[in-house]
Design a protein around this motif. Structure first.
Motif, PDB file in Angstrom:
ATOM      1  N   ASP A  10       0.846  -1.191   0.000  1.00 13.63           N
ATOM      2  CA  ASP A  10       0.000   0.000   0.000  1.00 13.63           C
ATOM      3  C   ASP A  10       0.886   1.248   0.000  1.00 13.63           C
ATOM      4  O   ASP A  10       1.607   1.496   0.969  1.00 13.63           O
ATOM      5  CB  ASP A  10      -0.909  -0.032   1.232  1.00 13.63           C
ATOM      6  N   PRO A  11       0.847   2.041  -1.067  1.00 15.61           N
ATOM      7  CA  PRO A  11       1.709   3.231  -1.122  1.00 15.61           C
ATOM      8  C   PRO A  11       1.473   4.207   0.034  1.00 15.61           C
ATOM      9  O   PRO A  11       2.411   4.887   0.458  1.00 15.61           O
ATOM     10  CB  PRO A  11       1.350   3.886  -2.461  1.00 15.61           C
ATOM     11  N   GLU A  12       0.251   4.285   0.545  1.00 20.24           N
ATOM     12  CA  GLU A  12      -0.022   5.199   1.658  1.00 20.24           C
ATOM     13  C   GLU A  12       0.611   4.688   2.951  1.00 20.24           C
ATOM     14  O   GLU A  12       1.187   5.464   3.718  1.00 20.24           O
ATOM     15  CB  GLU A  12      -1.538   5.384   1.827  1.00 20.24           C
ATOM     16  N   ARG A  50       4.404   5.335   2.674  1.00 19.31           N
ATOM     17  CA  ARG A  50       4.808   6.651   2.168  1.00 19.31           C
ATOM     18  C   ARG A  50       6.045   7.218   2.862  1.00 19.31           C
ATOM     19  O   ARG A  50       6.719   8.091   2.299  1.00 19.31           O
ATOM     20  CB  ARG A  50       3.658   7.642   2.220  1.00 19.31           C
ATOM     21  N   TYR A  51       6.370   6.771   4.076  1.00 22.00           N
ATOM     22  CA  TYR A  51       7.555   7.261   4.781  1.00 22.00           C
ATOM     23  C   TYR A  51       8.707   6.266   4.723  1.00 22.00           C
ATOM     24  O   TYR A  51       9.643   6.346   5.510  1.00 22.00           O
ATOM     25  CB  TYR A  51       7.197   7.622   6.222  1.00 22.00           C
ATOM     26  N   SER A  78      10.186   2.726  -0.504  1.00 15.88           N
ATOM     27  CA  SER A  78       9.259   2.204  -1.517  1.00 15.88           C
ATOM     28  C   SER A  78       8.396   1.110  -0.898  1.00 15.88           C
ATOM     29  O   SER A  78       8.785   0.508   0.117  1.00 15.88           O
ATOM     30  CB  SER A  78      10.027   1.645  -2.720  1.00 15.88           C
ATOM     31  N   PRO A  79       7.242   0.844  -1.513  1.00 16.39           N
ATOM     32  CA  PRO A  79       6.450  -0.313  -1.081  1.00 16.39           C
ATOM     33  C   PRO A  79       7.249  -1.597  -1.294  1.00 16.39           C
ATOM     34  O   PRO A  79       8.233  -1.618  -2.036  1.00 16.39           O
ATOM     35  CB  PRO A  79       5.223  -0.272  -1.993  1.00 16.39           C
ATOM     36  N   ARG A  87      -3.874   0.447   6.800  1.00 17.59           N
ATOM     37  CA  ARG A  87      -4.527   1.758   6.802  1.00 17.59           C
ATOM     38  C   ARG A  87      -5.917   1.736   7.434  1.00 17.59           C
ATOM     39  O   ARG A  87      -6.316   2.700   8.096  1.00 17.59           O
ATOM     40  CB  ARG A  87      -4.602   2.294   5.373  1.00 17.59           C
ATOM     41  N   ASN A  89       7.409  12.472   9.024  1.00 16.23           N
ATOM     42  CA  ASN A  89       6.374  11.496   9.392  1.00 16.23           C
ATOM     43  C   ASN A  89       5.667  11.944  10.678  1.00 16.23           C
ATOM     44  O   ASN A  89       5.915  11.425  11.761  1.00 16.23           O
ATOM     45  CB  ASN A  89       6.984  10.104   9.549  1.00 16.23           C
TER      46      ASN A  89
END
Length: 183
Positions: free
Chosen positions: A36-38, A41-42, A45-46, A108, A144
């Motif tokens: 999940d890219p979200e 995000r910190y 990369s995924p 998420r 973050n």
């Protein structure tokens, strides 16, 4: 009274969660959250499914060797796997190493419900009360804010010991990290 034993089979309940050993059934939802890219995000990369599975293998190996580590977290009400929370010795050459870090990564759908803080409090309790650690740290990319907020809710202190993470490429907005400590 004797402190509880920490073993790879130990499970640790909180009010709403269970920190427990990993199961094969955790691999698929863990791969989904790592892709999940979200969620990622910190991070640089995924992760691919192979990278995610390799991470589970490393986590399980460390648990077997030391009896503690990054526990799988499940909700008690639904028994759903939601991610990991726990303690780890970072591999990277960090300016404050050697150390033990408290860390977390949740899917998420389980954010903003206090789960990371609740589970991390239990991990900290295990680290201090059961393992006798004198200090536990946590660190993240300076940008973050959600993880920094968890660290602050845990009572961890940022003493301005920012550093460039050696595993993050120069020029990346994720390279600058903040360090929080708790004794």
């Amino acid at each position: 009274m004797t402190a509880p034993t920490v073993s790879p089979q130990s499970a640790w309940p909180t009010a709403r969660l269970l920190l427990r050993p990993w199961q094969d059934s955790d691999r698929e939802p863990f791969a989904a959250l790592n892709a999940d890219p979200e969620v990622m995000r910190y991070f640089p990369s995924p992760l691919s499914r192979a990278q995610s599975d390799a991470m589970v293998d490393r986590i399980q190996q460390r648990m077997a060797e030391q009896g503690w580590g990054l526990w799988a977290v499940q909700r008690q009400d639904t028994t759903a796997f939601i991610g990991f929370v726990g303690l780890a010795r970072p591999n990277a050459e960090l300016p404050f190493a050697p150390c033990v870090e408290v860390g977390w990564r949740l899917a998420r759908a389980h954010w903003y419900q206090g789960f990371a803080t609740e589970a991390a409090r239990e991990a900290l309790r295990i680290g201090f009360e059961c393992l006798g650690l004198p200090e536990i740290v946590s660190f993240t990319a300076a940008i973050n804010q959600p993880s920094r907020a968890v660290m602050e809710r845990l009572g961890m202190v940022n003493r301005g010991e920012d550093f460039d993470h050696p595993a993050v490429p120069e020029g990346s907005p994720l390279r600058r990290h903040v360090l929080y400590r708790l004794s």
